[in-house]
Motif scaffolding. Sequence first.
Motif, PDB file in Angstrom:
ATOM      1  N   UNK G  82     -17.269  30.676  49.261  1.00 29.87           N
ATOM      2  CA  UNK G  82     -17.655  32.048  49.048  1.00 29.87           C
ATOM      3  C   UNK G  82     -17.352  32.427  47.824  1.00 29.87           C
ATOM      4  N   UNK G  84     -18.285  35.564  44.587  1.00 33.59           N
ATOM      5  CA  UNK G  84     -17.949  36.921  44.230  1.00 33.59           C
ATOM      6  C   UNK G  84     -18.999  37.835  44.547  1.00 33.59           C
ATOM      7  N   UNK G 113     -11.660  38.370  49.279  1.00 36.84           N
ATOM      8  CA  UNK G 113     -12.372  38.292  50.646  1.00 36.84           C
ATOM      9  C   UNK G 113     -11.540  37.925  51.970  1.00 36.84           C
ATOM     10  N   UNK G 114     -10.273  37.910  51.730  1.00 39.06           N
ATOM     11  CA  UNK G 114      -9.466  37.343  52.922  1.00 39.06           C
ATOM     12  C   UNK G 114      -9.630  38.169  54.306  1.00 39.06           C
ATOM     13  N   UNK G 115      -9.735  39.308  54.149  1.00 37.71           N
ATOM     14  CA  UNK G 115      -9.874  40.231  55.650  1.00 37.71           C
ATOM     15  C   UNK G 115     -11.216  40.035  56.111  1.00 37.71           C
ATOM     16  N   UNK G 116     -12.189  39.969  55.345  1.00 35.59           N
ATOM     17  CA  UNK G 116     -13.646  39.820  55.720  1.00 35.59           C
ATOM     18  C   UNK G 116     -13.966  38.430  56.265  1.00 35.59           C
ATOM     19  N   UNK G 117     -13.093  37.570  55.626  1.00 27.99           N
ATOM     20  CA  UNK G 117     -13.544  35.986  56.156  1.00 27.99           C
ATOM     21  C   UNK G 117     -12.429  35.715  57.287  1.00 27.99           C
ATOM     22  N   UNK G 118     -11.590  36.327  57.797  1.00 26.70           N
ATOM     23  CA  UNK G 118     -10.762  35.928  58.836  1.00 26.70           C
ATOM     24  C   UNK G 118     -11.390  35.390  60.017  1.00 26.70           C
ATOM     25  N   UNK G 121     -11.895  31.733  58.306  1.00 20.09           N
ATOM     26  CA  UNK G 121     -10.468  31.087  58.202  1.00 20.09           C
ATOM     27  C   UNK G 121     -10.045  30.518  59.368  1.00 20.09           C
TER      28      UNK G 121
END
Lengths: 148, 148, 148, 148, 148, 148, 148, 148
Positions: G82, G84, G113-118, G121
């Motif tokens: 992912x 930017x 992008x951590x939270x949106x990709x949880x 992930x």
Amino acid sequence: MLSVYLSGEIHTDWREQITEGADGMGILFNAPVTDHAASDDCGVAILGGEESKFWHDHKGAKLNAIRTRKGIEEADVVVVRFGDKYKQWNAAFDAGYAAALGKSIIVLSPPEHQHALKEVHAAALAVAETPQQVVELLTYVVEGTLPK
Amino acid sequence: MLSVYLSGEIHTDWREQITEGADGMGILFNAPVTDHAASDDCGVAILGGEESKFWHDHKGAKLNAIRTRKGIEEADVVVVRFGDKYKQWNAAFDAGYAAALGKSIIVLSPPEHQHALKEVHAAALAVAETPQQVVELLTYVVEGTLPK
Amino acid sequence: MLSVYLSGEIHTDWREQITEGADGMGILFNAPVTDHAASDDCGVAILGGEESKFWHDHKGAKLNAIRTRKGIEEADVVVVRFGDKYKQWNAAFDAGYAAALGKSIIVLSPPEHQHALKEVHAAALAVAETPQQVVELLTYVVEGTLPK
Amino acid sequence: MLSVYLSGEIHTDWREQITEGADGMGILFNAPVTDHAASDDCGVAILGGEESKFWHDHKGAKLNAIRTRKGIEEADVVVVRFGDKYKQWNAAFDAGYAAALGKSIIVLSPPEHQHALKEVHAAALAVAETPQQVVELLTYVVEGTLPK
Amino acid sequence: MLSVYLSGEIHTDWREQITEGADGMGILFNAPVTDHAASDDCGVAILGGEESKFWHDHKGAKLNAIRTRKGIEEADVVVVRFGDKYKQWNAAFDAGYAAALGKSIIVLSPPEHQHALKEVHAAALAVAETPQQVVELLTYVVEGTLPK
Amino acid sequence: MLSVYLSGEIHTDWREQITEGADGMGILFNAPVTDHAASDDCGVAILGGEESKFWHDHKGAKLNAIRTRKGIEEADVVVVRFGDKYKQWNAAFDAGYAAALGKSIIVLSPPEHQHALKEVHAAALAVAETPQQVVELLTYVVEGTLPK
Amino acid sequence: MLSVYLSGEIHTDWREQITEGADGMGILFNAPVTDHAASDDCGVAILGGEESKFWHDHKGAKLNAIRTRKGIEEADVVVVRFGDKYKQWNAAFDAGYAAALGKSIIVLSPPEHQHALKEVHAAALAVAETPQQVVELLTYVVEGTLPK
Amino acid sequence: MLSVYLSGEIHTDWREQITEGADGMGILFNAPVTDHAASDDCGVAILGGEESKFWHDHKGAKLNAIRTRKGIEEADVVVVRFGDKYKQWNAAFDAGYAAALGKSIIVLSPPEHQHALKEVHAAALAVAETPQQVVELLTYVVEGTLPK
């Protein structure tokens, strides 16, 4: 309806704590035979005795597998409980079996086993320490509500 | 060509005994990373440290799972070795994983673990006590010949 | 609910012994058509006669396969009965079919066929000699209790 | 490349007739161990003797299953040969196993077994009476040519 | 009975519009937990807090996955809704997950996202712009009737 | 309970003949939308018109696929009817789809199409010429009785 | 041999960094077509133009799916990058597709992008921030060695 | 390496146009036997004649299925060609078979069959009208380049 299989340790009342705590949510619970003596001797009791301990155990373990496999294969969630004692390789075996089938796994284990269980934990979607937490996890999955 | 995955205990030279004993038969052997320190720390060494031991182990166990899953999924035969020490739940987990995938399982375990391993043994097609027996089993599977 | 398919020999009352013995446990039993004449002639009786015995049998065997496959595919447990007479290749075929689908197999066979059935026995989770033993096996799987 | 597993009867040279007849077409042939004595005794020869004939046979049958399952699972075509003698339930078992996996099955059987094999024939894509016919079938599948 | 999973955006009442519009057709609807705060914090609320935001989110996302996977795996039809805001990668992830399982996918998305969603649209059997259209699609699938 | 999908020709009353003839046997019947006009126009009627006939048809065919796939995937038996007119490629497509899923296929076709349907017939477990024969086939499968 | 599919962002040289960094390890890399213009227009360029942007994109996305699906289905490891910019729903779709197939997933994403990709992930076995980390992960998987 | 199965019409040289056009790209092509007479008579030529045309055709169609199934099951892409004549139900059957297996399908058909093929087209990832377009599609899939 959620189907949950309760695998592992058979010497404490953790299954009762979970099934009672989850009462009224319409969850279908299954489990192995938890009568230790019956579980050990079932093969020879029905099909005839064996002189060798290996085959005595083999007959019993295969008979128990009929129930265990069905329980895991029909489950949405497999809860695998590791206790304080014994080798508990059957619990880890069930966890691996469930993982390969893509089941959602919840491990219920004490903190002191954390390092030894790291591969099992890595295959789980939740790692709990108490039956009450498992009840809360199942409540959230089924009803979408958190404990207050 | 037979593909064999050698799972379990990493503190003795049983893998070397088998691969050397089976030399020349064209068997493809795979195994987990057997460097204990690297296996424990691989996650944080590459992806950054963790304060919590749980997540330290978690990152490592997941990374190791990339190799382990591929090894088991591509294997015709999974040999699972149980040694004298440690909990070895990862070995039992691998056995369960292999069983659910329908792999042929050979367990290599000492007699004193017989009762505790009865569920794992029940899922195996052979239970051996020495690496030499595993070599003979593989020789029979590949070449159809028995030891003299 | 446990689903059990009763495959094999159709000349004695072993199916009735099992279903009656397991009465009240909520097991769902299925079986092939056990009317020998109907089973042999069903294809030509409905779809028109054949001059060749091969195609006469072929039409019937395919029609029976509709019921047999569904029965095995929906079963948790497949009981395969071998009797004293006839070739019984259809029973062994069903056992192989069930084994490839990962079904739990119980073989019901007389001791004199032990050696000839060794490959089928090796794929089974239990080998019984009497219908009463099968009832006891199913009772244990469903209720977790042993005969007294 | 076509992969063919040659299952069943091990007392005549039908496998040699097929592999020699199909020489040069690049077909990969596999088969069970055809040394009858080795096949019967392989389990105890490697893993230690058993007093009970049942377990003697069981250990051998499971060891043979490692080779047999791999052979069937990797095959495009499974040829199952029924001969004149013996129960040959392992052949019918292999046919059922192959059928459930969706393999293309060729049955090689004498006319006198036609009725008893009707369920097995119904699962086959071809029923031959001679090894030469099997060679011609495989030639057609691979090269698209018919015998002159 | 048709089983429908309603995946994606959780800030408008599109799910209510569909379930109310489809009332009386006997469709079984499932959905993720749509309480945003509960969904974000469920992991730590039950299993204990995390200092790192990554693991805070990780615990929650895994717990939500138990419900989400079951919902998708049991569905005949997966409706994936993309709204106007946020990254919505979880919606696209669900669409990919459903596609790989061979589920029938209906995408509900605004025209301005057409180009960015082309790969998701290509995997769908219908692309709708309004919940009313989804109701009409489901009505047609279940009852075979078109809107007047 | 037997689940039967009735695929193919939609211009005669063959479905009614079968469902009425099989009344009382507890069979679950499913079928595509048989309203020809609705089936052709469903896509554009709900999702908006298309200038191109290709996309007009495409939208409709995909929407119909939601119902068709579910019908075939949940069926034990797929009856595929070929009539006297039209190309009927969708019927043959359904037969191929059902075959790859291992469904039991019954073909209902007139004698004049025998040669052109030989590949479809080869994948079927029964080839009937009249709806009454299909009723008799289903009766035999469910009840084990033959017509008098 | 490890097979790795490199999914996602196509505007930076991250694929080159990984394939060059992993040079000499015998890894088989695959990727989508990364020529943005060709990828957008491939459908109409070969099969003819469309007036509607939706169908223009549809034809292209379906053609690209031939390559993408094969790449993911044959991979042991799917790396999903992912970047930017842009919606990148195709990357999340690929991640979901890979997850449902049980592939090992490595996500390569920036911290913001951590939270949106949880959810993505949570399905991954490793979450990296730099191509160099991906090289080190693959090196560890293949060779069992850590960076110095 | 891309594996492509060329199904359908056998009376024109479209297969040669594609294989020659795609020469040098390392694509593995497979196809049914295209010798019409051999394809029709193969069963009886090898296994013995039949009085009934139905069984004559049946034996041949089953034998051809050995090659056809293997070709489709091993393919990444199945190209299905519909020509101007004949019923071509086998082509539509192959398309359905390929669709259920999740294969990427390219349909090669003339515009006049558009409406009759709408269900088949709906399951395809590309619909071409000329062999040259199929060559260009395969070139794009393998090499990522468009025709100039």
